[in-house]
Design a protein around this motif. Sequence first.
Motif, PDB file in Angstrom:
ATOM      1  N   GLY A 111     -11.127  41.151  65.667  1.00  0.00           N
ATOM      2  CA  GLY A 111     -12.547  41.296  65.399  1.00  0.00           C
ATOM      3  C   GLY A 111     -12.859  41.875  64.036  1.00  0.00           C
ATOM      4  N   ARG A 112     -11.857  42.403  63.366  1.00  0.00           N
ATOM      5  CA  ARG A 112     -12.068  42.981  62.030  1.00  0.00           C
ATOM      6  C   ARG A 112     -11.318  42.220  60.938  1.00  0.00           C
ATOM      7  N   PHE A 113     -10.123  41.742  61.254  1.00  0.00           N
ATOM      8  CA  PHE A 113      -9.307  41.021  60.285  1.00  0.00           C
ATOM      9  C   PHE A 113      -9.299  39.534  60.624  1.00  0.00           C
ATOM     10  N   THR A 114      -9.234  38.714  59.581  1.00  0.00           N
ATOM     11  CA  THR A 114      -9.142  37.271  59.758  1.00  0.00           C
ATOM     12  C   THR A 114      -8.054  36.724  58.854  1.00  0.00           C
ATOM     13  N   ILE A 115      -7.115  36.000  59.454  1.00  0.00           N
ATOM     14  CA  ILE A 115      -6.064  35.357  58.680  1.00  0.00           C
ATOM     15  C   ILE A 115      -6.413  33.895  58.493  1.00  0.00           C
ATOM     16  N   SER A 116      -6.172  33.402  57.297  1.00  0.00           N
ATOM     17  CA  SER A 116      -6.430  31.995  56.999  1.00  0.00           C
ATOM     18  C   SER A 116      -5.389  31.521  56.002  1.00  0.00           C
ATOM     19  N   GLY A 117      -5.354  30.220  55.787  1.00  0.00           N
ATOM     20  CA  GLY A 117      -4.334  29.718  54.892  1.00  0.00           C
ATOM     21  C   GLY A 117      -4.707  28.422  54.224  1.00  0.00           C
ATOM     22  N   ASP A 118      -3.939  28.088  53.211  1.00  0.00           N
ATOM     23  CA  ASP A 118      -4.077  26.822  52.486  1.00  0.00           C
ATOM     24  C   ASP A 118      -2.689  26.191  52.484  1.00  0.00           C
ATOM     25  N   ASN A 119      -2.469  25.219  53.366  1.00  0.00           N
ATOM     26  CA  ASN A 119      -1.138  24.611  53.486  1.00  0.00           C
ATOM     27  C   ASN A 119      -0.696  23.962  52.180  1.00  0.00           C
ATOM     28  N   ALA A 120      -1.629  23.358  51.479  1.00  0.00           N
ATOM     29  CA  ALA A 120      -1.278  22.662  50.233  1.00  0.00           C
ATOM     30  C   ALA A 120      -0.761  23.627  49.176  1.00  0.00           C
ATOM     31  N   LYS A 121      -1.213  24.869  49.260  1.00  0.00           N
ATOM     32  CA  LYS A 121      -0.805  25.878  48.278  1.00  0.00           C
ATOM     33  C   LYS A 121       0.222  26.849  48.827  1.00  0.00           C
ATOM     34  N   ASN A 122       0.660  26.634  50.067  1.00  0.00           N
ATOM     35  CA  ASN A 122       1.600  27.563  50.709  1.00  0.00           C
ATOM     36  C   ASN A 122       1.114  29.004  50.579  1.00  0.00           C
ATOM     37  N   THR A 123      -0.147  29.185  50.860  1.00  0.00           N
ATOM     38  CA  THR A 123      -0.786  30.482  50.663  1.00  0.00           C
ATOM     39  C   THR A 123      -1.455  30.938  51.950  1.00  0.00           C
ATOM     40  N   VAL A 124      -1.370  32.235  52.196  1.00  0.00           N
ATOM     41  CA  VAL A 124      -2.035  32.825  53.349  1.00  0.00           C
ATOM     42  C   VAL A 124      -2.889  33.997  52.864  1.00  0.00           C
ATOM     43  N   TYR A 125      -4.017  34.186  53.532  1.00  0.00           N
ATOM     44  CA  TYR A 125      -4.952  35.237  53.177  1.00  0.00           C
ATOM     45  C   TYR A 125      -5.178  36.139  54.392  1.00  0.00           C
ATOM     46  N   LEU A 126      -5.524  37.376  54.111  1.00  0.00           N
ATOM     47  CA  LEU A 126      -5.929  38.285  55.171  1.00  0.00           C
ATOM     48  C   LEU A 126      -7.219  38.968  54.731  1.00  0.00           C
ATOM     49  N   GLN A 127      -8.311  38.578  55.367  1.00  0.00           N
ATOM     50  CA  GLN A 127      -9.594  39.220  55.105  1.00  0.00           C
ATOM     51  C   GLN A 127      -9.723  40.412  56.038  1.00  0.00           C
ATOM     52  N   MET A 128      -9.847  41.585  55.451  1.00  0.00           N
ATOM     53  CA  MET A 128      -9.909  42.810  56.242  1.00  0.00           C
ATOM     54  C   MET A 128     -11.284  43.435  56.090  1.00  0.00           C
ATOM     55  N   ASN A 129     -12.022  43.483  57.176  1.00  0.00           N
ATOM     56  CA  ASN A 129     -13.356  44.067  57.185  1.00  0.00           C
ATOM     57  C   ASN A 129     -13.383  45.312  58.066  1.00  0.00           C
ATOM     58  N   SER A 130     -14.418  46.104  57.906  1.00  0.00           N
ATOM     59  CA  SER A 130     -14.590  47.323  58.712  1.00  0.00           C
ATOM     60  C   SER A 130     -13.321  48.163  58.717  1.00  0.00           C
ATOM     61  N   LEU A 131     -12.771  48.361  57.560  1.00  0.00           N
ATOM     62  CA  LEU A 131     -11.492  49.064  57.455  1.00  0.00           C
ATOM     63  C   LEU A 131     -11.616  50.505  57.898  1.00  0.00           C
ATOM     64  N   LYS A 132     -10.552  50.979  58.520  1.00  0.00           N
ATOM     65  CA  LYS A 132     -10.474  52.328  59.041  1.00  0.00           C
ATOM     66  C   LYS A 132      -9.336  53.081  58.353  1.00  0.00           C
ATOM     67  N   PRO A 133      -9.404  54.400  58.329  1.00  0.00           N
ATOM     68  CA  PRO A 133      -8.300  55.164  57.729  1.00  0.00           C
ATOM     69  C   PRO A 133      -6.940  54.821  58.336  1.00  0.00           C
ATOM     70  N   GLU A 134      -6.928  54.497  59.625  1.00  0.00           N
ATOM     71  CA  GLU A 134      -5.647  54.156  60.268  1.00  0.00           C
ATOM     72  C   GLU A 134      -5.103  52.800  59.841  1.00  0.00           C
ATOM     73  N   ASP A 135      -5.876  52.039  59.066  1.00  0.00           N
ATOM     74  CA  ASP A 135      -5.363  50.791  58.496  1.00  0.00           C
ATOM     75  C   ASP A 135      -4.555  51.052  57.231  1.00  0.00           C
ATOM     76  N   THR A 136      -4.573  52.290  56.755  1.00  0.00           N
ATOM     77  CA  THR A 136      -3.794  52.633  55.576  1.00  0.00           C
ATOM     78  C   THR A 136      -2.315  52.395  55.836  1.00  0.00           C
ATOM     79  N   ALA A 137      -1.705  51.582  54.992  1.00  0.00           N
ATOM     80  CA  ALA A 137      -0.304  51.211  55.168  1.00  0.00           C
ATOM     81  C   ALA A 137       0.116  50.336  53.998  1.00  0.00           C
ATOM     82  N   VAL A 138       1.410  50.083  53.934  1.00  0.00           N
ATOM     83  CA  VAL A 138       1.909  49.061  53.026  1.00  0.00           C
ATOM     84  C   VAL A 138       1.936  47.748  53.806  1.00  0.00           C
TER      85      VAL A 138
END
Length: 120
Positions: A64-91
Amino acid sequence: VQLQASGGGLVQPGGSLRLSCAASGSIFSINNMGWYRQHPGKQRELVATLTSGSITNYVDSVKGRFTISGDNAKNTVYLQMNSLKPEDTAVYYCNAVLKRHWYESWGHYWGQGTLVTVSS
């Protein structure tokens, strides 16, 4: 094969960030790509994955907060992160399960980590 991740940074709680990861090199086929994260002193955990057939999977804490999407032609993946919380802090680490050649087994490949810090 190289996975180049970008997009981390410092954001306030409630803010948004978008991570990107591009796979390059000798790639025959990609089964799925995704994102993992590692909190200090803890094991790396799955955040989200996206298959080549567009099936997604998320850890419960980001649904409900993060959305993963991709572009197969570019071999690329994205992660849209919304409503971020302090506990999302990480590498955050990009991962790809792929074959470099048709005769190989599926292998896991990792990008360099990108730090996401959620703090006021």
